[in-house]
Scaffold this active site. Structure first.
Site, PDB file in Angstrom:
ATOM      1  N   ASN A  12      -8.539   5.211  -7.539  1.00 48.10           N
ATOM      2  CA  ASN A  12      -8.744   4.033  -6.695  1.00 48.10           C
ATOM      3  C   ASN A  12     -10.190   4.095  -6.206  1.00 48.10           C
ATOM      4  OD1 ASN A  12      -8.806   2.106  -4.721  1.00 48.10           O
ATOM      5  ND2 ASN A  12      -6.943   2.784  -3.677  1.00 48.10           N
ATOM      6  N   ARG A  95      -6.744   1.341 -10.088  1.00 47.59           N
ATOM      7  CA  ARG A  95      -6.461   0.187  -9.237  1.00 47.59           C
ATOM      8  C   ARG A  95      -7.632  -0.786  -9.398  1.00 47.59           C
ATOM      9  NH1 ARG A  95      -7.460  -0.574  -2.935  1.00 47.59           N
ATOM     10  NH2 ARG A  95      -6.357  -2.532  -2.699  1.00 47.59           N
ATOM     11  N   HIS A 184      -2.715  -6.594  -2.313  1.00 46.22           N
ATOM     12  CA  HIS A 184      -1.703  -5.564  -2.019  1.00 46.22           C
ATOM     13  C   HIS A 184      -0.473  -5.727  -2.927  1.00 46.22           C
ATOM     14  CE1 HIS A 184      -3.208  -5.501   2.437  1.00 46.22           C
ATOM     15  NE2 HIS A 184      -3.801  -4.539   1.747  1.00 46.22           N
ATOM     16  N   ARG A 245     -10.247  -7.784  10.127  1.00 45.90           N
ATOM     17  CA  ARG A 245     -10.337  -9.164   9.609  1.00 45.90           C
ATOM     18  C   ARG A 245      -9.560 -10.110  10.508  1.00 45.90           C
ATOM     19  NH1 ARG A 245      -8.344  -7.009   4.280  1.00 45.90           N
ATOM     20  NH2 ARG A 245     -10.174  -6.018   3.360  1.00 45.90           N
ATOM     21  N   GLU A 388       1.532   3.222  -3.467  1.00 44.45           N
ATOM     22  CA  GLU A 388       0.783   2.465  -4.477  1.00 44.45           C
ATOM     23  C   GLU A 388       0.379   3.345  -5.652  1.00 44.45           C
ATOM     24  OE1 GLU A 388      -1.814  -0.728  -2.313  1.00 44.45           O
ATOM     25  OE2 GLU A 388      -1.412   0.884  -0.910  1.00 44.45           O
TER      26      GLU A 388
END
Ligand code: AMP
Length: 411
Positions: A12, A95, A184, A245, A388
């Site tokens: 990743n 990823r 996601h 965010r 993940e």
């Protein structure tokens, strides 16, 4: 004949970091995990753990770029007898954040795939370049090995046009590829399936709302195993209140900041992506710290928490309406898995929607998927730890696991 290779390395690659895990897919066990941080700085750090020996090693000092980072990772793996040159390594799974509309499935990487990921840079300027660098570096280290891209957006490509389109002139939308992609996805896919398993059902049988609440946060509505709506959009900025965010806001806020505030587009981008959300509201983006401050009576932390919860509730309600029938709401990621007060507050008052949380079950800390709703409630509320890396490894291995997939087969 030597046995088929069964190991998958998951990479990743972020803009200044590389996270990795080496898994053995015979039993999905982890052989090694690690993280390289602050790549390109003087104070880079590599932290590597070999699960078999339990050894953790840490190296501090400048790591110039992703190539140097991956070489350092490869050396650490070699020290544990798990080197990248091992014949037991079946593939490397990467990823990749943005796969646009093109990539609906994990894909074996070839030149055409690389070119398409590159073409998507304008809609993922922070993420795709770093992902590409990780892929190219890994290819240089093991050119003979299948490399697979697993896209954050792929799970959401099943969204109907009514959910995926913004209400703007399609001329502009199509020209600039403006639509709601969602992110996601690997986590939403994994957690929705694990939730079905927890209920003793198949994914096809259940409708699930997944709340992935980490530093980034997103919700999804999953009907019978397929995503029908998600809260992130063209970029990960839309939707829930996040660590830094803003999530949803009136787009006219941007015009206002530009025209009245005199801010440049880059400044507004930084403000909304890096200096907003919980951090912008109260100066902290870690939910633990926010809860501690609330306990001390801090008003700013309380308001930040309340705004966070209000938005979350709105999405739970919206996705109940989108799905019509909801079988489960699953909380996952750093906040969702660990912050009992967030789960309690998000569901409080939603008895009319069939949702409730049992305080004792909610207080339990465990690494396993678990139900936290009282027995007999219409909708199961669950905590389902996401994984993940395991999902990327599983998807990668499913594609190349027989050892027969040639490099460049991306059909
Ligand atoms: P993630 O992006 O999934 O790694 O989630 C990171 C976030 O999870 C952190 O910024 C914290 O806000 C939150 N988090 C992690 N551990 C806890 C905890 N024990 N209690 C509350 N929040 C936590």
């Amino acid at each position: 004949m030597s046995p088929s290779p069964t190991r998958v390395l998951v990479l990743n690659s972020g803009s200044s970091s590389v996270k990795y895990q080496l898994l053995d897919m015979r039993d999905s066990s982890r052989l090694a995990v690690g993280l390289v941080e602050r790549i390109g700085e003087q104070t880079s750090r590599l932290r590597h753990t070999c699960l078999d020996s339990g050894d953790t090693r840490e190296a501090l000092g400048p790591i110039a770029d992703h190539e140097a980072a991956l070489k350092a990772v490869a050396e650490e793996l070699t020290r544990d007898g798990l080197g990248l040159d091992s014949p037991e390594l079946a593939a490397i799974g990467h990823r990749v954040v943005h796969g646009g509309m093109f990539f609906t499935e994990p894909t074996v990487i070839d030149d055409a795939v690389l070119a398409e990921i590159e073409r998507l840079i304008p809609v993922a300027p922070l993420h795709n370049p770093a992902n590409l660098t990780g892929i190219r570096t890994a290819q240089a280290l093991r050119p003979d090995l299948p490399q697979v891209a697993v896209f954050d957006t792929a799970f959401h490509t099943t969204m109907p046009e009514s959910a995926a389109r913004y209400a703007i002139d399609p001329k502009f939308a199509d020209r600039y590829r403006i639509r709601r992609y969602g992110f996601h996805g690997t986590s939403h896919a994994y957690v929705s399936r694990a939730t079905a398993r927890l209920l003793g059902r198949t994914p096809e049988e259940v409708n699930v709302i997944v709340l992935h609440l980490g530093n980034g946060a997103s919700a999804s509505a999953v009907r019978g195993g397929r995503c029908v709506d998600t809260s992130m959009g063209l970029t990960p900025l839309e939707g829930l209140v996040m660590g830094t965010r803003s999530g949803d806001l009136d787009p006219a806020v941007i015009f206002h900041l530009a025209r009245v505030g005199g801010m440049s587009m880059d400044e507004i981008d930084t403000l909304l992506n890096k200096r907003s959300g919980l951090f912008g509201l109260c100066g902290d983006n870690d939910m633990r710290e926010i809860r501690r401050r609330i306990d001390e009576g801090d008003e700013a932390a309380r308001l930040a928490f309340d705004i966070y919860i209000h938005r979350l509730k709105k999405y739970i309600g919206a996705y109940c309406a989108v799905l019509g029938r909801v079988d489960a709401v699953a909380f996952t990621a750093g906040v969702g898995e660990n912050a009992a007060p967030v789960r309690e507050a998000a569901v409080a008052g939603l008895e009319g929607l069939g949702l409730a949380v049992d305080p004792e079950l909610n207080a339990v800390r465990a690494d396993e998927p678990r139900l936290i709703s009282p027995a007999g409630t219409r909708v199961a509320v669950a905590v389902v730890p996401t994984d993940e890396e395991l999902e990327i490894a599983t998807q990668t291995y499913a594609l190349v696991g027989t050892g027969s997939a040639p490099v460049g087969n991306n059909s």
